[in-house]
Design an enzyme around this catalytic site. Structure first.
Site, mmCIF file in Angstrom:
data_model
loop_
_atom_site.group_PDB
_atom_site.id
_atom_site.type_symbol
_atom_site.label_atom_id
_atom_site.label_comp_id
_atom_site.label_asym_id
_atom_site.label_seq_id
_atom_site.Cartn_x
_atom_site.Cartn_y
_atom_site.Cartn_z
ATOM 1 N N GLU A 129 -8.666 -10.317 3.730
ATOM 2 C CA GLU A 129 -9.161 -8.710 3.507
ATOM 3 C C GLU A 129 -10.441 -8.566 2.750
ATOM 4 O O GLU A 129 -10.955 -9.323 1.853
ATOM 5 C CB GLU A 129 -8.163 -8.196 2.389
ATOM 6 C CG GLU A 129 -8.577 -6.698 2.040
ATOM 7 C CD GLU A 129 -7.419 -6.091 1.616
ATOM 8 O OE1 GLU A 129 -6.251 -6.301 1.428
ATOM 9 O OE2 GLU A 129 -7.615 -4.696 1.079
ATOM 10 N N LYS A 189 4.780 -11.269 3.052
ATOM 11 C CA LYS A 189 3.536 -11.581 2.874
ATOM 12 C C LYS A 189 3.215 -11.663 1.487
ATOM 13 O O LYS A 189 3.790 -10.933 0.761
ATOM 14 C CB LYS A 189 2.494 -10.503 3.475
ATOM 15 C CG LYS A 189 1.058 -10.709 3.353
ATOM 16 C CD LYS A 189 0.116 -9.866 4.237
ATOM 17 C CE LYS A 189 0.009 -8.372 3.676
ATOM 18 N NZ LYS A 189 -0.319 -8.346 2.247
ATOM 19 N N SER A 235 0.706 -1.118 0.001
ATOM 20 C CA SER A 235 -0.041 -0.098 -0.001
ATOM 21 C C SER A 235 0.858 1.032 0.082
ATOM 22 O O SER A 235 0.381 2.345 -0.389
ATOM 23 C CB SER A 235 -1.038 0.081 1.315
ATOM 24 O OG SER A 235 -0.136 -0.438 2.417
ATOM 25 N N ASP A 243 5.895 -7.045 2.528
ATOM 26 C CA ASP A 243 4.819 -7.565 1.342
ATOM 27 C C ASP A 243 5.676 -7.875 0.076
ATOM 28 O O ASP A 243 6.726 -7.189 -0.068
ATOM 29 C CB ASP A 243 3.885 -6.402 0.829
ATOM 30 C CG ASP A 243 2.452 -6.657 1.098
ATOM 31 O OD1 ASP A 243 1.988 -7.664 1.441
ATOM 32 O OD2 ASP A 243 1.671 -5.630 1.176
HETATM 33 O O1 KIV Z 1 -0.449 -3.462 1.510
HETATM 34 C C1 KIV Z 1 -1.089 -3.398 2.708
HETATM 35 O O2 KIV Z 1 -1.245 -2.258 3.152
HETATM 36 C C2 KIV Z 1 -1.859 -4.674 2.842
HETATM 37 C C3 KIV Z 1 -2.859 -4.367 3.978
HETATM 38 C C4 KIV Z 1 -4.196 -3.883 3.490
HETATM 39 C C5 KIV Z 1 -3.332 -6.036 4.583
HETATM 40 O O3 KIV Z 1 -1.712 -5.696 2.273
#
Ligand code: KIV
Length: 273
Positions: free
Chosen positions: A191, A122, A54, A92
């Protein structure tokens, strides 16, 4: 710190999150992308800091998360790790760095771990990316899964609407969640799915389930820091609770500074050498 017991100062690890689920203790997770905010969030007692892709939206101003590169994620994760001493830092894996093949996925995950010192990665998706997840896990890299609304697939679905409302999609999600548990993921993000479905998943898997727009029946919650602090006010989904109005505070402070400069009120005698 929210509470000051010795236990709360202990470093959060993947196994500690599983213990928390067993005890019924909820897990708090929030995104961060830089050193200073990570330090504040960690000092407040956050369990998990997610260096989310994000960052593409809230840091880089992109419409989707797709443009984020591995180098950019590593840069953000490295900064967050430097500001964190207690929370588990999860980074991520950005779009395009793990969907192609499992060798490439492992190489991307290794770069994140080696260069940023994040403690886990993640990844968005279920059975389609099973081979990549397994290869990363086999290298000793903890993986957090992510099912339901997966923003990296926005071009496939065409909308950020609630997912898995239909029976077939809900059944696939449950199957994927169980598969992620079975192959060894340490936790799972769900989500924007119906709360009843998320609760069912949390009850049926032994790993912690962290929800965003997935109701209160899961093991923890995650929000995007800019949204919950009211920095980014252009995004108001039903699931979002705002804990501050930083955009107003920042706007007032900056306007005040501009006025002070324009009127020569700043700097004063005491603010110069
Ligand atoms: O990228 C992110 O912030 C996310 C969250 C919304 C779980 O994957």
């Amino acid at each position: 710190m929210s509470t000051n017991t010795e236990d709360n100062k202990r470093k959060v690890t993947t196994s500690r999150l599983i213990e928390m689920k067993c005890r019924g203790e909820k897990i708090a997770m929030l995104t961060a992308y830089d050193y200073s905010m990570a330090k504040l969030i960690d000092e407040a007692g956050m369990d998990v800091i997610l260096v989310g892709d994000s960052a593409s939206n809230v840091m880089a101003g992109n419409i989707t998360t797709l443009p984020m590169t591995l180098d950019q994620m590593i840069y953000h994760a490295k900064s967050v790790v430097k500001g964190t001493s207690r929370a588990l830092v999860v980074c991520d894996m950005p779009f395009g760095t793990y969907q192609g093949n499992s060798k490439e996925a492992l190489a991307s995950a290794i770069r994140i771990m080696k260069e940023s010192h994040a403690e886990a990665v993640k990844m968005e998706g279920g059975s389609e990316i099973r081979e990549s997840i397994e290869r990363i896990l086999s290298a000793g890299i903890p993986v957090m899964g992510h099912l339901g609304l997966t923003p990296q697939s926005i071009n496939k679905f065409g909308t950020y609407a609630v997912r898995a409302k239909e029976e077939a999609e809900a059944a696939k999600l449950i199957q994927d969640a169980k598969m992620l548990e079975e192959i060894g993921c340490f936790a799972l993000v769900l989500e924007k799915i119906p709360a009843t479905l998320a609760t069912k998943v949390a009850q049926e898997v032994s790993i912690p389930v962290i929800g965003i727009g997935a109701g209160g029946g899961v093991d923890g919650q995650v929000l995007v820091m800019h949204d919950m602090l009211g920095i980014n006010k252009g995004f108001s989904p039903k699931f979002l609770r705002r804990y501050a109005d930083l955009s107003t505070i920042i706007n007032e402070a900056v306007s005040h500074y501009i006025d002070d400069v324009k009127t020569s009120d700043f700097p004063s005698e005491s603010e110069q050498y």
